[in-house]
Design an enzyme around this catalytic site. Structure first.
Site, mmCIF file in Angstrom:
data_model
loop_
_atom_site.group_PDB
_atom_site.id
_atom_site.type_symbol
_atom_site.label_atom_id
_atom_site.label_comp_id
_atom_site.label_asym_id
_atom_site.label_seq_id
_atom_site.Cartn_x
_atom_site.Cartn_y
_atom_site.Cartn_z
ATOM 1 N N LYS A 62 7.532 -0.012 6.861
ATOM 2 C CA LYS A 62 7.476 1.083 5.989
ATOM 3 C C LYS A 62 8.564 1.333 5.251
ATOM 4 C CE LYS A 62 8.194 3.849 10.200
ATOM 5 N NZ LYS A 62 7.672 4.863 11.168
ATOM 6 N N LYS A 105 2.367 4.688 1.564
ATOM 7 C CA LYS A 105 2.725 5.217 2.956
ATOM 8 C C LYS A 105 2.008 6.578 2.852
ATOM 9 C CE LYS A 105 4.534 5.739 7.041
ATOM 10 N NZ LYS A 105 3.891 7.069 7.221
ATOM 11 N N ARG A 131 -3.727 7.900 16.894
ATOM 12 C CA ARG A 131 -2.508 7.310 17.642
ATOM 13 C C ARG A 131 -2.020 7.840 18.677
ATOM 14 N NH1 ARG A 131 3.127 6.744 14.448
ATOM 15 N NH2 ARG A 131 4.473 6.177 16.401
ATOM 16 N N ARG A 146 -2.948 9.022 11.697
ATOM 17 C CA ARG A 146 -3.526 7.657 12.067
ATOM 18 C C ARG A 146 -4.611 7.660 12.852
ATOM 19 N NH1 ARG A 146 -0.261 2.831 12.799
ATOM 20 N NH2 ARG A 146 -2.115 0.946 12.661
ATOM 21 N N GLU A 168 0.929 -1.116 0.010
ATOM 22 C CA GLU A 168 -0.132 0.042 -0.034
ATOM 23 C C GLU A 168 0.730 1.267 -0.022
ATOM 24 O OE1 GLU A 168 -3.433 -1.455 2.669
ATOM 25 O OE2 GLU A 168 -1.925 -0.593 3.629
ATOM 26 N N GLU A 211 -6.082 5.954 7.642
ATOM 27 C CA GLU A 211 -5.357 7.481 7.734
ATOM 28 C C GLU A 211 -6.230 8.511 7.321
ATOM 29 O OE1 GLU A 211 -1.089 8.646 8.167
ATOM 30 O OE2 GLU A 211 -2.214 6.767 8.167
#
Length: 533
Positions: free
Chosen positions: A405, A234, A254, A239, A232, A282
């Site tokens: 990531k 980034k 987050r 978040r 996916e 996100e």
């Protein structure tokens, strides 16, 4: 207070995680519930009264200890520079009492002595602080000062504290971590709810602990066949977990902040989901038909608890969801990602609201193909690729191996060191926080602050140079002779009216010390401006 001071001393002196956990378990098993709740709060990073309760400033503490110990102010400051820790300096400048006062529980010190004078006049606050200094022996006086300065760093993470509480109470750590998210007040009643095995009020709106990805530090080929991985983009947003349970709607960041009211369009879309669910994704600023807006656009939204019509129109938002943690009350986290993803795609396809959409898969037949797609990330307004093992469960915290990531290489500039300030903790006696500038005509304009990237040897060398080449002082900040050039890395550049340079860089850090480059060859401000979004 004595029991917590003993725990603090043991934690501070121990270097082994097992010993620290054993000390915490013993404390939570034996301490009165109200004390244990405050210990949990403080060791998890909380401060007395939060950020709004003022007990004493650093300047007030130094002035009060100078008066009480009959020590000149300059000597207090020099002692602080030598010791490197204000709480320890304050404790050392007074003798122990001949007869210590009777032991007062930790919660009583905080709730009966400190909180009642928070934000009161200086005389009232001084009276409470000085009385404590005069009545406590060194170990407890040192801890008391730590409570005042908010610097209770003893090498224990929030996760380790939660592990210890889970072991002491017999409650699953995942449930404890989940209940500790968001705002809570330390009390015996909260500790009882936290460690209860029964469902508690508030559980319906509680998020799960977030699963965090680790930076990919090697070539992706080492991960095995690309077919085992879901790719996916980034995204560079906020978040979020989106919760809909039995009519309750909640958005959690987050950072453990509940964002109710700040993104009403997302709450409205969440309320119309065809089934109860908890989604992970996100939040992005996004206009139809365009790439995502810069992260700075979201900052204008996050600061407004009740955004008006103009704000909503200027910065429209959407959520790109990439995981489904719960569906109709069933916890899906132990299921493979591929299965969770299929349920997520079905749920949002039937929902059909573009304000909450599935984060698209990035299709690549080989890791070389993936690298080619990653190279174009910046043009897409993303930070690189996420690599997620298709068979992976949704875990708690930063567990390496299943989520990576793979970010693009940072943007870089060569900038001149302008200012320096002492660091914190073990670096409090060294100049480790730096401000850097670029040329704007014949002048150097500050553009970034950074404090990471140098090794210990370089820090010591630069610290000595800063002390010998200070040109001016502004409180704790030193201006230095313009000489040294450093290569800085950062993720993005945005226009900013809040900065003198008109530019804000995202996540600046030092990549290397450019001993080979004279300051005249450092980059110019227009170079950075050309990169701005």
């Amino acid at each position: 207070m004595r029991r917590f001071a003993d725990l603090f001393t043991r934690l501070d002196r121990s270097t082994g995680t097992g010993d620290k956990r054993a000390a915490l378990v013993a404390y939570f098993r034996d301490a009165p519930p109200a004390d244990a709740a405050w210990a949990l709060w403080l060791l998890s990073g909380g401060k007395i009264g939060g950020s709004r309760a003022r007990i004493a400033s650093s300047g007030e503490l130094r002035a009060w200890i100078a008066e009480e110990s009959a020590t000149p102010s300059w000597l207090v400051d020099d002692s602080y520079d030598a010791v490197g820790d204000l709480a320890e300096t304050l404790a050392l400048l007074l003798d122990d009492p001949a007869t210590p006062a009777p032991d007062l529980p930790l919660h009583a010190w905080i709730e009966q002595r400190l909180l009642p004078v928070a934000n009161a006049d200086a005389a009232s606050r001084r009276e409470v602080v000085v009385a404590a200094w005069r009545s406590l022996p060194f170990a407890e006086r040192f801890l008391f000062n730590k409570l005042l300065t908010g610097a209770l760093r003893v090498g224990v993470s929030r996760g380790l504290v939660q592990q210890a509480l889970a072991e002491a109470s017999g409650v699953d750590i995942a449930l404890i971590a989940q209940r500790m998210l968001g705002e809570w007040t330390p009390s015996a009643a909260f500790l009882q709810r936290l460690t209860s095995r029964e469902a508690q009020p508030g559980d319906a709106a509680s998020p799960y602990p977030f699963f965090l990805a680790s930076p990919l530090e090697s070539e992706p080929d080492a991960l095995g066949p690309i077919a085992e991985w879901l790719l996916e983009w980034k995204w560079d947003g906020i978040r979020l977990q989106l919760i809909r349970r039995a009519g309750d709607i909640a958005l959690w960041s987050r950072g453990e902040e509940r964002l109710d009211g700040r993104f009403p369009e997302i709450e409205a879309a969440l309320a119309t989901l065809p089934r109860d669910a908890v989604l992970d994704g996100e939040l992005l600023g996004w206009r139809d038909g365009e790439a995502p807006l810069p992260f700075t656009a979201l900052q204008t939204r996050i600061q407004r608890r009740k955004p008006g019509a103009k704000t909503l129109a200027d910065t429209p938002v959407r959520v790109l969801a990439y995981d489904l943690l719960e569906l109709d009350g069933d916890d899906l986290r132990a299921h493979p990602l591929e299965a969770r993803r299929a349920l997520l795609e079905d749920l949002l396809d039937r929902h059909g609201d573009p304000r909450i959409a599935v984060s698209p898969r990035v299709e690549a037949a080989t890791w070389a193909d993936a690298a080619g797609l990653r190279a174009g990330s910046r043009a897409r307004g993303v930070e690189g690729l996420m690599l997620k093992r298709r068979a992976a469960p949704y875990q708690n915290g930063r567990k390496r191996g299943d989520w990576w990531k793979w970010k693009i290489d940072p943007l870089t500039i060569d900038a001149v060191l302008l200012y320096a300030q002492a660091g914190h903790g073990r670096r409090s006696t060294l100049y480790t926080d730096y401000t850097f500038g670029l040329w704007d005509g014949d002048a150097l304009v500050p553009v970034a602050k950074a404090y990471s990237g140098l090794d210990d040897r370089e820090i010591l060398k630069l610290d000595a140079w800063i002390r010998a080449h200070t040109t001016e002082r502004f409180g704790p900040v030193r201006a230095v002779a313009h000489h040294h050039v450093f290569e800085l890395g950062f993720e993005a550049v945005n226009r900013s009216a809040r900065h003198k340079s008109g530019i804000a860089v995202r996540f600046p850090r030092i990549l290397r010390w450019r001993h080979d480059k004279p300051m005249q060859e450092a980059d110019r401000l227009e170079t950075l401006q050309a990169l701005a979004r």
